[in-house]
Design a protein around this motif. Structure first.
Motif, mmCIF file in Angstrom:
data_model
loop_
_atom_site.group_PDB
_atom_site.id
_atom_site.type_symbol
_atom_site.label_atom_id
_atom_site.label_comp_id
_atom_site.label_asym_id
_atom_site.label_seq_id
_atom_site.Cartn_x
_atom_site.Cartn_y
_atom_site.Cartn_z
ATOM 1 N N MET A 151 47.107 56.764 2.535
ATOM 2 C CA MET A 151 48.564 56.719 2.668
ATOM 3 C C MET A 151 49.093 58.090 3.080
ATOM 4 S SD MET A 151 51.365 55.857 -0.288
ATOM 5 C CE MET A 151 53.073 56.427 -0.073
ATOM 6 N N PRO A 152 49.910 58.175 4.150
ATOM 7 C CA PRO A 152 50.446 59.468 4.570
ATOM 8 C C PRO A 152 51.431 60.032 3.549
ATOM 9 C CG PRO A 152 51.442 57.695 5.848
ATOM 10 C CD PRO A 152 50.344 57.079 5.045
ATOM 11 N N SER A 153 51.425 61.335 3.386
ATOM 12 C CA SER A 153 52.330 61.975 2.430
ATOM 13 C C SER A 153 53.751 62.090 2.970
ATOM 14 C CB SER A 153 51.812 63.370 2.071
ATOM 15 O OG SER A 153 51.659 64.168 3.244
ATOM 16 N N ASP A 154 53.896 62.053 4.273
ATOM 17 C CA ASP A 154 55.214 62.149 4.899
ATOM 18 C C ASP A 154 55.791 60.749 5.085
ATOM 19 O OD1 ASP A 154 57.467 62.627 6.366
ATOM 20 O OD2 ASP A 154 56.437 63.536 8.081
ATOM 21 N N PRO A 155 56.901 60.424 4.437
ATOM 22 C CA PRO A 155 57.471 59.079 4.571
ATOM 23 C C PRO A 155 57.784 58.706 6.016
ATOM 24 C CG PRO A 155 58.579 60.305 2.831
ATOM 25 C CD PRO A 155 57.687 61.270 3.523
ATOM 26 N N ALA A 156 58.129 59.698 6.826
ATOM 27 C CA ALA A 156 58.463 59.420 8.223
ATOM 28 C C ALA A 156 57.256 58.885 9.002
ATOM 29 C CB ALA A 156 58.995 60.685 8.889
ATOM 30 N N ALA A 157 56.065 59.104 8.483
ATOM 31 C CA ALA A 157 54.851 58.661 9.168
ATOM 32 C C ALA A 157 54.406 57.259 8.741
ATOM 33 C CB ALA A 157 53.716 59.655 8.912
ATOM 34 N N LEU A 158 55.090 56.671 7.767
ATOM 35 C CA LEU A 158 54.629 55.396 7.206
ATOM 36 C C LEU A 158 54.637 54.263 8.226
ATOM 37 C CD1 LEU A 158 56.219 55.333 3.629
ATOM 38 C CD2 LEU A 158 53.783 55.311 4.197
ATOM 39 N N SER A 215 49.428 51.405 13.232
ATOM 40 C CA SER A 215 48.085 51.751 13.698
ATOM 41 C C SER A 215 47.018 51.085 12.839
ATOM 42 C CB SER A 215 47.900 53.272 13.691
ATOM 43 O OG SER A 215 48.009 53.798 12.381
ATOM 44 N N ARG A 216 47.298 50.945 11.561
ATOM 45 C CA ARG A 216 46.350 50.273 10.677
ATOM 46 C C ARG A 216 46.203 48.806 11.067
ATOM 47 N NH1 ARG A 216 46.026 50.624 4.111
ATOM 48 N NH2 ARG A 216 44.916 48.671 3.767
ATOM 49 N N ALA A 217 47.328 48.142 11.339
ATOM 50 C CA ALA A 217 47.291 46.743 11.747
ATOM 51 C C ALA A 217 46.545 46.588 13.067
ATOM 52 C CB ALA A 217 48.711 46.197 11.874
ATOM 53 N N GLN A 218 46.756 47.529 13.992
ATOM 54 C CA GLN A 218 46.050 47.473 15.275
ATOM 55 C C GLN A 218 44.548 47.649 15.074
ATOM 56 O OE1 GLN A 218 47.481 50.269 18.178
ATOM 57 N NE2 GLN A 218 45.936 49.750 19.695
ATOM 58 N N ALA A 226 57.467 46.226 3.158
ATOM 59 C CA ALA A 226 56.907 47.145 2.165
ATOM 60 C C ALA A 226 57.186 48.594 2.542
ATOM 61 C CB ALA A 226 55.400 46.910 2.031
ATOM 62 N N VAL A 227 57.061 48.915 3.825
ATOM 63 C CA VAL A 227 57.384 50.271 4.284
ATOM 64 C C VAL A 227 58.859 50.557 4.065
ATOM 65 C CG1 VAL A 227 57.562 51.756 6.318
ATOM 66 C CG2 VAL A 227 55.499 50.380 5.958
ATOM 67 N N TYR A 249 50.083 52.810 -5.016
ATOM 68 C CA TYR A 249 49.345 52.335 -3.844
ATOM 69 C C TYR A 249 47.854 52.244 -4.166
ATOM 70 C CZ TYR A 249 47.332 52.532 0.882
ATOM 71 O OH TYR A 249 46.603 52.283 2.030
ATOM 72 N N LYS A 250 47.345 53.237 -4.853
ATOM 73 C CA LYS A 250 45.915 53.274 -5.174
ATOM 74 C C LYS A 250 45.530 52.268 -6.257
ATOM 75 C CE LYS A 250 45.828 57.826 -5.759
ATOM 76 N NZ LYS A 250 45.333 59.210 -5.947
ATOM 77 N N LEU A 251 46.509 51.706 -6.954
ATOM 78 C CA LEU A 251 46.205 50.662 -7.943
ATOM 79 C C LEU A 251 45.517 49.465 -7.300
ATOM 80 C CD1 LEU A 251 49.254 50.280 -10.375
ATOM 81 C CD2 LEU A 251 46.907 50.885 -10.981
#
Length: 480
Positions: free
Chosen positions: A61-68, A74-77, A247-248, A272-274
């Motif tokens: 998970m990116p630490s910058d919310p703007a990157a979510l 990209s993950r879905a792709q 979710a984002v 998220y890691k749960l």
């Protein structure tokens, strides 16, 4: 909305065993008596324990919310590309990646049932915030998990039907670790305000489309098992308009404008890691052992059959009752049946005398084994026989696949409308729904809303009254 980023005073994240002794009993108590003070405390302690486990895990998970948003896309792709590669491999003649045989797939449906039968439970607590627009993506996700009150779309109803139509009921006693994810979801749902950042983070992880879901749906269909429950999640979790994007948006909506956003995001990340505590689908699938599952099944049946057989037939010096009278003899008994040619492994099961005793309406042991148990026996006897991949036990009518049409929100027709949850059989009203209608007519508007939310809990939303309550609540939300 300050509770999104405040740290509860009693949240020490220290491992603590549940007072009940097992995760399974905690899971059941949260479904059956969630408001009991002791059970609520146990759920909080359990959730703290799992958060402690999660804190040591790595994640992407990116630490910058703007990157979510870009990360989600990209993950879905990437998942789509991996699935395309899988399909190419299958076209080239590669074997199934997940399920070695049909009983393997049915066994998997049983093993993941504790999680699937509480699908969406982590979002239950957000109902209390139905008037806050910041919670709308989470609220809409929960309502869609509940099918907006349509039994043909309610995820728990769908999974129950899947278990029933495949002969996977009743479920065996399942290990504690298989209840961890379901218990996490229930605990989050009943402690939503206290663990709201963690809930938002868990939702972010859970609603991303995983590769295993696509492969599972493909291989279930290949093995003549209706994949609709799984394909529904493929479509509803899409990154364009579905739960993954919602979710984002929920993370972005939750970031505090007056408070410590860094603490909020740290807690979101831990939630998220749960998703990675407990046993995941891939690990469950890999742990299947056909030999051991058959032995375990026969040991369970032994108790009921040890006095049911005549003594005229002896197999290697023992009557069937004698073989079944002691625990731990199942493996030896199977070997004896093979030695005496009652079972011919690696051939069409119909060539085995023992199989013909259990399969078919005229079989002497008709009804002794459930459809799932028979499938275990069938696949064990087949043992790589070339006809095995498309074969199935021959007895009984093949159940009609459960493939409900997707309901379009905002419109209906007489030909395609789903059954009204007010009625259960024909035009007869369900007694619980009739009682609920009478009860609601006596309540104030605020009491009425609260009563609907109570019935939309993880333990009751799949009942006729819960479905009806969900439909009324969804209509209220849609009216604004």
């Amino acid at each position: 909305m300050s509770s999104l980023y405040s740290i509860p005073g009693d949240q020490q994240l220290v491992p603590h065993d549940c007072a009940s002794g097992t995760v399974r009993s905690l899971y059941r108590s949260m479904l059956e008596t969630p408001d009991h003070p002791e059970h609520k405390n146990e759920a909080r302690e359990f959730l703290n324990q799992q958060l402690q486990r999660a804190a040591h895990l790595t994640d992407d998970m990116p630490s910058d919310p703007a990157a979510l948003l870009g990360w989600m896309e990209s993950r879905a792709q990437r998942v789509g590309e991996q699935y395309a590669d899988y399909l190419e491999q299958r076209k080239a003649g590669h074997p199934r990646r997940f399920f070695s045989c049909r009983s393997h797939a049915l066994w998997f449906l049983q093993q993941v049932a504790p999680t699937k039968l509480v699908d969406g439970a982590w979002l239950y607590g957000v109902l209390q915030h139905w008037q806050d627009s910041r919670f709308h993506p989470l609220l809409r996700t929960y309502l869609e998990e509940l099918g907006d009150g349509d039994p043909a779309q309610n995820h728990v109803v769908l999974y129950r039907k899947l278990l029933a139509t495949t002969g996977c009921e009743p479920l065996p006693d399942l290990a504690d670790e298989l209840h961890v994810q379901g218990a996490v979801q229930l605990a989050l749902g009943y402690h939503a305000d206290e663990f709201l950042p963690e809930l938002i983070g868990y939702n972010l992880g859970y609603e991303q489309l995983p590769l295993h879901l696509l492969i599972s749906a493909f291989e279930l269909n290949e093995l003549d098992i209706d994949p609709y429950y799984f394909t529904l999640h493929v479509t509803i979790d899409n990154g364009s308009t579905g739960h993954a994007r919602k979710a984002v948006q929920s993370v972005l909506d939750g970031i505090p404008v007056a408070g410590d956003s860094e603490v909020f995001l740290e807690r979101v990340n831990n939630g998220y890691k749960l998703n990675d505590v407990g046993l995941g689908s891939a690990a469950i699938i890999e742990s299947f052992d056909l030999d051991q599952e058959l032995i375990d099944m026969l040991e369970r049946k032994r108790v009921f059959g040890q006095h049911m057989h005549s003594d005229y037939c002896r197999i290697e010096g023992r009557t069937v009752n004698q073989w079944l009278s002691e625990p731990g003899l199942a493996r030896q008994f199977l070997a004896a049946l093979q030695n005496r040619h009652w079972i011919k492994r690696g051939e069409d099961p119909r060539a085995s005398r023992f199989w013909n005793l259990v399969d078919g309406p005229d079989a002497l042991m008709f009804g002794v084994f459930s459809p799932f148990e028979k499938q275990l026996l069938h696949d064990w006897i087949a043992d790589g026989w070339f006809g095995e991949p498309s074969s199935r036990p021959a007895s009984g009518a093949k159940p009609a696949p459960f493939r409900p049409a997707r309901r379009k929100r905002g419109g209906s027709s007489a030909a395609s409308s789903p059954p009204d949850p007010v009625t259960s059989v024909g035009t007869e009203p369900d007694p619980d729904v009739s009682q609920l209608q009478a009860e609601l007519s006596l309540l104030t508007p605020a009491e009425r809303v609260q009563r609907l939310m109570d019935l939309m809990s993880p333990g009751t939303h799949a009942t006729p009254a819960g479905l009806y309550a969900t439909r009324l609540f969804a209509e209220m939300i849609d009216r604004g």
